[in-house]
Structure formats: C-alpha cells, structure tokens
Write a protein that holds these residues in place. Structure first.
Motif, short mmCIF file in Angstrom:
data_model
loop_
_atom_site.label_atom_id
_atom_site.label_comp_id
_atom_site.label_asym_id
_atom_site.label_seq_id
_atom_site.Cartn_x
_atom_site.Cartn_y
_atom_site.Cartn_z
N THR A 64 0.84 -1.20 0.00
CA THR A 64 0.00 0.00 0.00
C THR A 64 0.87 1.25 0.00
O THR A 64 2.03 1.23 0.42
CB THR A 64 -0.97 0.00 1.21
OG1 THR A 64 -1.90 1.07 1.06
CG2 THR A 64 -0.25 0.12 2.53
N LEU A 65 0.30 2.32 -0.47
CA LEU A 65 0.91 3.65 -0.47
C LEU A 65 -0.10 4.58 0.19
O LEU A 65 -1.28 4.57 -0.17
CB LEU A 65 1.19 4.11 -1.90
CG LEU A 65 1.70 5.53 -2.10
CD1 LEU A 65 3.13 5.66 -1.59
CD2 LEU A 65 1.64 5.91 -3.57
N PHE A 66 0.35 5.36 1.19
CA PHE A 66 -0.58 6.26 1.87
C PHE A 66 0.14 7.46 2.44
O PHE A 66 1.36 7.46 2.63
CB PHE A 66 -1.38 5.53 2.96
CG PHE A 66 -0.55 4.99 4.11
CD1 PHE A 66 -0.41 5.71 5.29
CD2 PHE A 66 0.08 3.76 4.02
CE1 PHE A 66 0.33 5.21 6.35
CE2 PHE A 66 0.82 3.25 5.07
CZ PHE A 66 0.94 3.98 6.24
N PHE A 67 -0.65 8.52 2.69
CA PHE A 67 -0.15 9.74 3.30
C PHE A 67 -0.50 9.74 4.78
O PHE A 67 -1.56 9.27 5.17
CB PHE A 67 -0.79 10.99 2.67
CG PHE A 67 -0.41 11.23 1.25
CD1 PHE A 67 0.91 11.45 0.89
CD2 PHE A 67 -1.37 11.27 0.26
CE1 PHE A 67 1.26 11.68 -0.43
CE2 PHE A 67 -1.04 11.50 -1.06
CZ PHE A 67 0.28 11.71 -1.40
N GLY A 68 0.37 10.31 5.57
CA GLY A 68 0.09 10.63 6.96
C GLY A 68 -0.01 12.15 7.06
O GLY A 68 0.96 12.86 6.77
N ASN A 69 -1.17 12.68 7.40
CA ASN A 69 -1.42 14.12 7.44
C ASN A 69 -1.24 14.65 8.87
O ASN A 69 -1.63 13.98 9.82
CB ASN A 69 -2.84 14.42 6.97
CG ASN A 69 -3.07 13.94 5.57
OD1 ASN A 69 -2.44 14.41 4.63
ND2 ASN A 69 -3.95 12.96 5.42
N TYR A 70 -0.71 15.85 8.98
CA TYR A 70 -0.57 16.50 10.28
C TYR A 70 -0.68 18.01 10.10
O TYR A 70 -0.86 18.49 8.99
CB TYR A 70 0.73 16.09 10.98
CG TYR A 70 2.02 16.45 10.26
CD1 TYR A 70 2.75 17.55 10.66
CD2 TYR A 70 2.48 15.69 9.21
CE1 TYR A 70 3.93 17.89 10.02
CE2 TYR A 70 3.67 16.02 8.56
CZ TYR A 70 4.38 17.12 8.97
OH TYR A 70 5.55 17.46 8.33
N ASP A 71 -0.59 18.75 11.18
CA ASP A 71 -0.82 20.20 11.15
C ASP A 71 -2.18 20.52 10.51
O ASP A 71 -2.29 21.34 9.61
CB ASP A 71 0.29 20.96 10.43
CG ASP A 71 1.54 21.13 11.28
OD1 ASP A 71 1.46 20.82 12.48
OD2 ASP A 71 2.57 21.56 10.74
N LEU A 72 -3.20 19.81 10.96
CA LEU A 72 -4.58 19.96 10.46
C LEU A 72 -4.67 19.76 8.96
O LEU A 72 -5.44 20.42 8.26
CB LEU A 72 -5.15 21.32 10.88
CG LEU A 72 -5.27 21.52 12.39
CD1 LEU A 72 -5.74 22.93 12.70
CD2 LEU A 72 -6.19 20.49 13.00
N GLY A 73 -3.85 18.84 8.45
CA GLY A 73 -3.90 18.50 7.04
C GLY A 73 -3.04 19.36 6.14
O GLY A 73 -2.98 19.12 4.94
N ASP A 74 -2.35 20.36 6.69
CA ASP A 74 -1.52 21.24 5.87
C ASP A 74 -0.19 20.60 5.46
O ASP A 74 0.45 21.06 4.52
CB ASP A 74 -1.23 22.55 6.60
CG ASP A 74 -2.46 23.42 6.71
OD1 ASP A 74 -3.39 23.24 5.89
OD2 ASP A 74 -2.50 24.28 7.61
N ARG A 75 0.25 19.60 6.19
CA ARG A 75 1.52 18.93 5.91
C ARG A 75 1.27 17.42 5.89
O ARG A 75 0.32 16.93 6.47
CB ARG A 75 2.56 19.25 6.98
CG ARG A 75 2.95 20.71 7.01
CD ARG A 75 3.90 20.96 8.18
NE ARG A 75 4.32 22.31 8.22
CZ ARG A 75 5.47 22.76 7.71
NH1 ARG A 75 6.30 21.93 7.14
NH2 ARG A 75 5.79 24.03 7.78
N GLY A 99 6.80 20.42 4.16
CA GLY A 99 5.84 19.42 4.61
C GLY A 99 5.12 18.71 3.48
O GLY A 99 3.99 18.27 3.65
N ALA A 100 5.77 18.58 2.33
CA ALA A 100 5.14 17.92 1.18
C ALA A 100 6.17 17.08 0.43
O ALA A 100 6.78 17.54 -0.53
CB ALA A 100 4.53 18.97 0.25
N PRO A 101 6.42 15.85 0.86
CA PRO A 101 7.39 15.01 0.19
C PRO A 101 6.88 14.55 -1.19
O PRO A 101 5.72 14.73 -1.53
CB PRO A 101 7.55 13.82 1.13
CG PRO A 101 6.27 13.76 1.87
CD PRO A 101 5.80 15.18 2.00
N ASP A 102 7.75 13.93 -1.94
CA ASP A 102 7.47 13.52 -3.31
C ASP A 102 7.10 12.04 -3.37
O ASP A 102 7.97 11.17 -3.24
CB ASP A 102 8.70 13.80 -4.17
CG ASP A 102 8.51 13.44 -5.62
OD1 ASP A 102 7.43 12.95 -6.00
OD2 ASP A 102 9.47 13.66 -6.39
#
Length: 119
Positions: A64-75, A99-102
C-alpha cells in the motif's frame, strides 16, 4: 526482529526505512492486510490529522501507499509498505521545509528497498 535506517535525500527530504522479519510469509502478509483495512476504516477527511490511503497493491500484492497528514492536514508524510516473503518493508519520506514530500520519488525508493530485501 527489525532493522531501521534513516538518511537525507536531496536538500529537503528525509527518508526512513524499516524492515521487519515475521515468523512466516502468512504473518507478514496478514500485517499488511490489516494495515490496509485500518486505513480504509480510518482515512482522513476535511483536512484533519490522520492517514489518507492513495493506492493498494502498488508494489505487488499485499502492499500500500498512503499519506500521513498533520498540522490539520496542511503537511504530510508519505509511506510505502509491502510484504515480501516473511518481511515487511516500510519506507517513509518527510520534508521538514514545506511538509510535502514527493510520492513518485518514494515509489522508486520503496521498490529499491523491496529488491534489497528479496536478495
């Protein structure tokens, strides 16, 4: 049993790799299947902190590939996870500056990590 590595990648990214060995391949695959089920149940919405599934089976079955969001979704950080044999490979990329990796770069790094484990 597991091993972990961390390294800077380029001027802004930080990459973390964890490889865990399970008793057998069924246990490794079971871990990833449960992770995918939890992501499906607990995804984020509305810019909250949490996890956001992107794609399943992107590295083969039981991945799987997924994002982990933080700072209320800004990063966010991005994770690639795959079971291969009796191992589970997790690669995470962060970007402390914006706060936005590739995720495309993470895909390549995750494929390389999986290939290392297979050898």
């Amino acid at each position: 049993m597991s091993r972990q590595q961390a390294a800077d990648f380029g001027a802004t990214f930080r990459v973390y790799e964890n490889v865990a060995r399970y008793r057998n391949s069924n246990a490794a695959r079971g871990y990833v299947r449960e992770l995918k089920a939890q992501l499906a149940r607990c995804g984020v919405g509305g810019g909250d902190n949490g996890f956001d599934p992107v794609a399943d089976d992107v590295y083969g079955p039981d991945s799987t590939l997924f994002f982990g969001n933080y700072d209320l979704g800004d990063r966010y950080v991005v994770y690639g996870v795959a079971a291969t044999g009796r191992y589970v490979v997790v690669v995470m990329m962060s970007d402390a500056r914006i706060g936005a990796p590739d995720p495309t770069t993470l895909n390549g790094l995750t494929h390389q990590a999986i290939a290392r484990v297979r050898t």
